[in-house]
Design a protein around this motif. Structure first.
Motif, PDB file in Angstrom:
ATOM      1  N   PHE A  14     -15.685 -19.494 -47.359  1.00  0.00           N
ATOM      2  CA  PHE A  14     -16.034 -18.293 -48.137  1.00  0.00           C
ATOM      3  C   PHE A  14     -15.364 -17.059 -47.539  1.00  0.00           C
ATOM      4  CE2 PHE A  14     -20.085 -20.441 -49.764  1.00  0.00           C
ATOM      5  CZ  PHE A  14     -19.560 -20.626 -51.027  1.00  0.00           C
ATOM      6  N   ARG A  15     -15.343 -16.981 -46.219  1.00  0.00           N
ATOM      7  CA  ARG A  15     -14.723 -15.842 -45.540  1.00  0.00           C
ATOM      8  C   ARG A  15     -13.225 -15.798 -45.845  1.00  0.00           C
ATOM      9  NH1 ARG A  15     -16.625 -16.180 -40.000  1.00  0.00           N
ATOM     10  NH2 ARG A  15     -18.548 -15.362 -40.873  1.00  0.00           N
ATOM     11  N   GLU A  17     -11.753 -17.087 -48.436  1.00  0.00           N
ATOM     12  CA  GLU A  17     -11.616 -16.763 -49.860  1.00  0.00           C
ATOM     13  C   GLU A  17     -11.764 -15.263 -50.076  1.00  0.00           C
ATOM     14  OE1 GLU A  17     -10.763 -17.562 -53.755  1.00  0.00           O
ATOM     15  OE2 GLU A  17     -10.714 -18.981 -52.098  1.00  0.00           O
ATOM     16  N   LYS A  18     -12.738 -14.659 -49.390  1.00  0.00           N
ATOM     17  CA  LYS A  18     -12.932 -13.211 -49.515  1.00  0.00           C
ATOM     18  C   LYS A  18     -11.711 -12.474 -48.972  1.00  0.00           C
ATOM     19  CE  LYS A  18     -16.107  -9.474 -48.497  1.00  0.00           C
ATOM     20  NZ  LYS A  18     -17.344  -9.058 -47.877  1.00  0.00           N
ATOM     21  N   ASP A  19     -11.177 -12.926 -47.830  1.00  0.00           N
ATOM     22  CA  ASP A  19      -9.975 -12.306 -47.265  1.00  0.00           C
ATOM     23  C   ASP A  19      -8.798 -12.403 -48.237  1.00  0.00           C
ATOM     24  OD1 ASP A  19     -11.370 -11.665 -44.977  1.00  0.00           O
ATOM     25  OD2 ASP A  19     -10.546 -13.316 -43.773  1.00  0.00           O
ATOM     26  N   GLU A  21      -9.011 -12.577 -51.509  1.00  0.00           N
ATOM     27  CA  GLU A  21      -9.270 -11.650 -52.618  1.00  0.00           C
ATOM     28  C   GLU A  21      -8.932 -10.223 -52.216  1.00  0.00           C
ATOM     29  OE1 GLU A  21     -10.110 -11.915 -55.828  1.00  0.00           O
ATOM     30  OE2 GLU A  21      -9.867 -14.081 -55.614  1.00  0.00           O
ATOM     31  N   ILE A  22      -9.291  -9.857 -50.981  1.00  0.00           N
ATOM     32  CA  ILE A  22      -8.983  -8.504 -50.491  1.00  0.00           C
ATOM     33  C   ILE A  22      -7.469  -8.310 -50.430  1.00  0.00           C
ATOM     34  CG2 ILE A  22      -9.095  -7.009 -48.456  1.00  0.00           C
ATOM     35  CD1 ILE A  22     -11.927  -8.193 -47.976  1.00  0.00           C
TER      36      ILE A  22
END
Length: 102
Positions: A14-15, A17-19, A21-22
């Motif tokens: 998840f981390r 994936e968030k990175d 997206e950012i």
């Protein structure tokens, strides 16, 4: 113990994936800024082409006046019209620049 390993792996996924997206959002913003710059440059080039066209027309009229093909009065009237057109182009450019500034 296995459940904890899965949770750690899931949190890590998840981390990441968030990175991603950012990073993707930053690239989108960078691309948008680049596209705005391209548009500005295209507008500048178009304005310069118009000014060049006006100058070329003026040069041709001056040659015609010098050779006696047209009168000085006709030249001055044409020159006035060309200057008015150029003012319109420049005013539009100023207006666009003010809009971008806002």
């Amino acid at each position: 113990m296995q459940k904890k390993d899965y949770e750690i792996a899931l949190v890590g996924a998840f981390r990441r994936e968030k990175d991603k997206e950012i990073t993707l959002q930053a690239l989108r913003e960078e691309n948008e800024a680049a596209m705005k710059l391209v548009k500005q440059r295209e507008d500048e080039i178009q304005g310069l082409k118009m000014r060049l066209k006006f100058r070329e027309a003026e040069r041709k009229r001056l040659e015609a006046v010098a050779s006696g093909k047209i009168s000085a009065e006709t030249h001055l009237l044409s020159e006035k019209e060309e200057h008015l057109k150029e003012i319109e182009v420049l005013q539009a450019k100023v207006d666009r620049s003010q809009d971008v500034g806002k």
